[in-house]
Motif scaffolding. Structure first.
Motif, PDB file in Angstrom:
ATOM      1  N   ARG A  76      -3.799  -6.358  11.698  1.00 42.64           N
ATOM      2  CA  ARG A  76      -4.564  -7.559  11.325  1.00 42.64           C
ATOM      3  C   ARG A  76      -4.278  -7.954   9.876  1.00 42.64           C
ATOM      4  O   ARG A  76      -4.050  -9.132   9.565  1.00 42.64           O
ATOM      5  CB  ARG A  76      -6.057  -7.301  11.522  1.00 42.64           C
ATOM      6  N   LEU A  77      -4.259  -6.965   8.977  1.00 40.07           N
ATOM      7  CA  LEU A  77      -4.031  -7.254   7.556  1.00 40.07           C
ATOM      8  C   LEU A  77      -2.602  -7.705   7.290  1.00 40.07           C
ATOM      9  O   LEU A  77      -2.370  -8.590   6.466  1.00 40.07           O
ATOM     10  CB  LEU A  77      -4.390  -6.042   6.701  1.00 40.07           C
ATOM     11  N   PHE A  78      -1.626  -7.104   7.975  1.00 38.05           N
ATOM     12  CA  PHE A  78      -0.239  -7.549   7.811  1.00 38.05           C
ATOM     13  C   PHE A  78      -0.092  -9.014   8.239  1.00 38.05           C
ATOM     14  O   PHE A  78       0.618  -9.779   7.601  1.00 38.05           O
ATOM     15  CB  PHE A  78       0.730  -6.673   8.607  1.00 38.05           C
ATOM     16  N   GLN A  79      -0.789  -9.400   9.312  1.00 40.34           N
ATOM     17  CA  GLN A  79      -0.750 -10.799   9.734  1.00 40.34           C
ATOM     18  C   GLN A  79      -1.454 -11.685   8.713  1.00 40.34           C
ATOM     19  O   GLN A  79      -0.926 -12.723   8.309  1.00 40.34           O
ATOM     20  CB  GLN A  79      -1.412 -10.960  11.106  1.00 40.34           C
ATOM     21  N   GLU A  80      -2.642 -11.279   8.322  1.00 35.46           N
ATOM     22  CA  GLU A  80      -3.461 -12.072   7.409  1.00 35.46           C
ATOM     23  C   GLU A  80      -2.793 -12.295   6.050  1.00 35.46           C
ATOM     24  O   GLU A  80      -2.903 -13.361   5.456  1.00 35.46           O
ATOM     25  CB  GLU A  80      -4.792 -11.345   7.214  1.00 35.46           C
ATOM     26  N   PHE A  81      -2.083 -11.290   5.558  1.00 39.81           N
ATOM     27  CA  PHE A  81      -1.439 -11.380   4.247  1.00 39.81           C
ATOM     28  C   PHE A  81       0.041 -11.752   4.343  1.00 39.81           C
ATOM     29  O   PHE A  81       0.771 -11.633   3.374  1.00 39.81           O
ATOM     30  CB  PHE A  81      -1.601 -10.062   3.478  1.00 39.81           C
ATOM     31  N   ASP A  82       0.460 -12.202   5.523  1.00 42.95           N
ATOM     32  CA  ASP A  82       1.836 -12.640   5.747  1.00 42.95           C
ATOM     33  C   ASP A  82       2.838 -11.538   5.360  1.00 42.95           C
ATOM     34  O   ASP A  82       3.799 -11.769   4.627  1.00 42.95           O
ATOM     35  CB  ASP A  82       2.121 -13.934   4.971  1.00 42.95           C
ATOM     36  N   LEU A  83       2.584 -10.337   5.878  1.00 43.64           N
ATOM     37  CA  LEU A  83       3.428  -9.187   5.578  1.00 43.64           C
ATOM     38  C   LEU A  83       4.137  -8.624   6.817  1.00 43.64           C
ATOM     39  O   LEU A  83       4.813  -7.604   6.719  1.00 43.64           O
ATOM     40  CB  LEU A  83       2.576  -8.064   4.948  1.00 43.64           C
ATOM     41  N   MET A  84       4.000  -9.282   7.959  1.00 46.74           N
ATOM     42  CA  MET A  84       4.591  -8.758   9.196  1.00 46.74           C
ATOM     43  C   MET A  84       6.097  -8.554   9.069  1.00 46.74           C
ATOM     44  O   MET A  84       6.629  -7.532   9.491  1.00 46.74           O
ATOM     45  CB  MET A  84       4.285  -9.678  10.381  1.00 46.74           C
ATOM     46  N   ARG A  85       6.774  -9.493   8.443  1.00 48.61           N
ATOM     47  CA  ARG A  85       8.239  -9.420   8.385  1.00 48.61           C
ATOM     48  C   ARG A  85       8.753  -8.329   7.453  1.00 48.61           C
ATOM     49  O   ARG A  85       9.910  -7.932   7.531  1.00 48.61           O
ATOM     50  CB  ARG A  85       8.834 -10.772   7.995  1.00 48.61           C
ATOM     51  N   ILE A  86       7.897  -7.804   6.599  1.00 45.38           N
ATOM     52  CA  ILE A  86       8.346  -6.781   5.642  1.00 45.38           C
ATOM     53  C   ILE A  86       7.766  -5.401   5.948  1.00 45.38           C
ATOM     54  O   ILE A  86       8.023  -4.449   5.212  1.00 45.38           O
ATOM     55  CB  ILE A  86       8.014  -7.176   4.178  1.00 45.38           C
ATOM     56  N   ARG A  93       0.341  -8.306  -2.582  1.00 45.06           N
ATOM     57  CA  ARG A  93      -0.335  -8.562  -1.312  1.00 45.06           C
ATOM     58  C   ARG A  93      -0.546  -7.266  -0.524  1.00 45.06           C
ATOM     59  O   ARG A  93      -1.587  -7.056   0.091  1.00 45.06           O
ATOM     60  CB  ARG A  93       0.439  -9.574  -0.474  1.00 45.06           C
ATOM     61  N   LEU A  94       0.466  -6.380  -0.572  1.00 47.10           N
ATOM     62  CA  LEU A  94       0.365  -5.096   0.119  1.00 47.10           C
ATOM     63  C   LEU A  94      -0.762  -4.259  -0.479  1.00 47.10           C
ATOM     64  O   LEU A  94      -1.558  -3.662   0.254  1.00 47.10           O
ATOM     65  CB  LEU A  94       1.699  -4.340   0.037  1.00 47.10           C
ATOM     66  N   ILE A  95      -0.865  -4.224  -1.790  1.00 46.13           N
ATOM     67  CA  ILE A  95      -1.907  -3.414  -2.430  1.00 46.13           C
ATOM     68  C   ILE A  95      -3.297  -3.997  -2.143  1.00 46.13           C
ATOM     69  O   ILE A  95      -4.271  -3.258  -1.994  1.00 46.13           O
ATOM     70  CB  ILE A  95      -1.630  -3.225  -3.936  1.00 46.13           C
ATOM     71  N   PHE A  96      -3.395  -5.319  -2.027  1.00 46.63           N
ATOM     72  CA  PHE A  96      -4.670  -5.951  -1.657  1.00 46.63           C
ATOM     73  C   PHE A  96      -5.053  -5.542  -0.239  1.00 46.63           C
ATOM     74  O   PHE A  96      -6.198  -5.148   0.030  1.00 46.63           O
ATOM     75  CB  PHE A  96      -4.560  -7.461  -1.802  1.00 46.63           C
ATOM     76  N   ALA A  97      -4.084  -5.619   0.689  1.00 45.23           N
ATOM     77  CA  ALA A  97      -4.348  -5.209   2.070  1.00 45.23           C
ATOM     78  C   ALA A  97      -4.773  -3.745   2.122  1.00 45.23           C
ATOM     79  O   ALA A  97      -5.717  -3.387   2.836  1.00 45.23           O
ATOM     80  CB  ALA A  97      -3.108  -5.441   2.933  1.00 45.23           C
ATOM     81  N   ARG A 150      -4.189 -18.964  -4.402  1.00 44.89           N
ATOM     82  CA  ARG A 150      -5.203 -19.678  -3.617  1.00 44.89           C
ATOM     83  C   ARG A 150      -5.681 -18.839  -2.433  1.00 44.89           C
ATOM     84  O   ARG A 150      -6.876 -18.737  -2.155  1.00 44.89           O
ATOM     85  CB  ARG A 150      -4.606 -21.013  -3.115  1.00 44.89           C
ATOM     86  N   LYS A 151      -4.728 -18.223  -1.701  1.00 48.94           N
ATOM     87  CA  LYS A 151      -5.085 -17.382  -0.555  1.00 48.94           C
ATOM     88  C   LYS A 151      -5.924 -16.184  -1.002  1.00 48.94           C
ATOM     89  O   LYS A 151      -6.869 -15.791  -0.326  1.00 48.94           O
ATOM     90  CB  LYS A 151      -3.819 -16.901   0.167  1.00 48.94           C
ATOM     91  N   PHE A 152      -5.559 -15.615  -2.143  1.00 51.65           N
ATOM     92  CA  PHE A 152      -6.276 -14.467  -2.692  1.00 51.65           C
ATOM     93  C   PHE A 152      -7.720 -14.847  -2.997  1.00 51.65           C
ATOM     94  O   PHE A 152      -8.659 -14.144  -2.608  1.00 51.65           O
ATOM     95  CB  PHE A 152      -5.551 -13.997  -3.954  1.00 51.65           C
ATOM     96  N   LYS A 153      -7.921 -15.985  -3.658  1.00 53.77           N
ATOM     97  CA  LYS A 153      -9.276 -16.449  -3.988  1.00 53.77           C
ATOM     98  C   LYS A 153     -10.084 -16.736  -2.724  1.00 53.77           C
ATOM     99  O   LYS A 153     -11.260 -16.373  -2.633  1.00 53.77           O
ATOM    100  CB  LYS A 153      -9.207 -17.707  -4.866  1.00 53.77           C
ATOM    101  N   ASP A 154      -9.456 -17.380  -1.749  1.00 57.73           N
ATOM    102  CA  ASP A 154     -10.143 -17.669  -0.491  1.00 57.73           C
ATOM    103  C   ASP A 154     -10.551 -16.382   0.219  1.00 57.73           C
ATOM    104  O   ASP A 154     -11.645 -16.290   0.774  1.00 57.73           O
ATOM    105  CB  ASP A 154      -9.257 -18.519   0.436  1.00 57.73           C
TER     106      ASP A 154
END
Length: 194
Positions: free
Chosen positions: A115-125, A140-144, A169-173
């Motif tokens: 879920r977090l990889f999808q949410e933080f746009d990390l699936m491809r990495i 983004r990885l450390i936030f997830a 912006r995504k981080f603040k949201d």
């Protein structure tokens, strides 16, 4: 959810934090604003249980941090200003190991990380070595990772360092959303715009 009473930290003759008293309720986003050298990082490190106060008291979710540090750390997610990542692991391996260190069930780690990889746009990495990731991807990885175990408290030191405007912006949201779900967020920054 977070209480500090006369929190003080001295480094020899230097007073980094001087009798800080504050109370932050569940679901609040509290921003600690100040210039470099004002004691923001020292305060966050004390709240995370990484630096022992010279005097004063820290209460996290009703528990005294000095008495039950290990238990309180389970309720806390922490994003340092300069996080350490195991560069020779893939993003997926790193998340899996850290989830196990939090005592999470493997199935929950798998579900949460997906879920977090999808949410933080990390699936491809997710299967790339961390050493190959850009600074923004690492942030983004450390936030997830910090919210993988669904902490009650999230401590963040200088959250927007190295993030592009879209990621900022995504981080603040995401922070606003976490607070709406009841998480308490304590962040430090020297940037008034944050």
């Amino acid at each position: 959810n977070i209480e500090c009473c006369n929190l003080t930290k001295n480094f020899n003759d230097f007073v980094a934090v001087d009798q800080l008293t504050l109370k932050i309720h569940a679901g609040e986003l509290y921003a600690f604003l100040g210039p470099n050298g004002a004691g923001k990082t020292t305060t966050i490190r004390m709240l995370a249980g990484l630096v022992k106060p010279t005097s004063g008291q820290i209460i996290i979710c009703g528990e005294d941090l000095a008495r039950d540090t290990a238990e309180v750390k389970k309720w806390t997610g922490f994003i340092p200003d300069q996080p350490y990542l195991y560069e020779k692991l893939t993003a997926r391996e790193f998340i899996d190991i850290m989830g196990q260190l939090y005592g999470m069930d493997r199935a929950l780690i798998r579900d949460q990380s997906h879920r977090l990889f999808q949410e933080f746009d990390l699936m491809r990495i997710q299967n790339q070595l961390i050493e190959s990731l850009s600074h923004g991807m690492k942030r983004r990885l450390i936030f997830a990772l910090a919210i993988l175990h669904r902490p009650k408290i999230l401590l963040i030191d200088e959250p927007m360092v190295g993030l592009d405007p879209k990621s900022t912006r995504k981080f603040k949201d995401k922070l606003k959303h976490l607070c709406q779900e009841g998480m308490t967020v304590f962040l430090s920054t020297h940037s008034l715009s944050v």
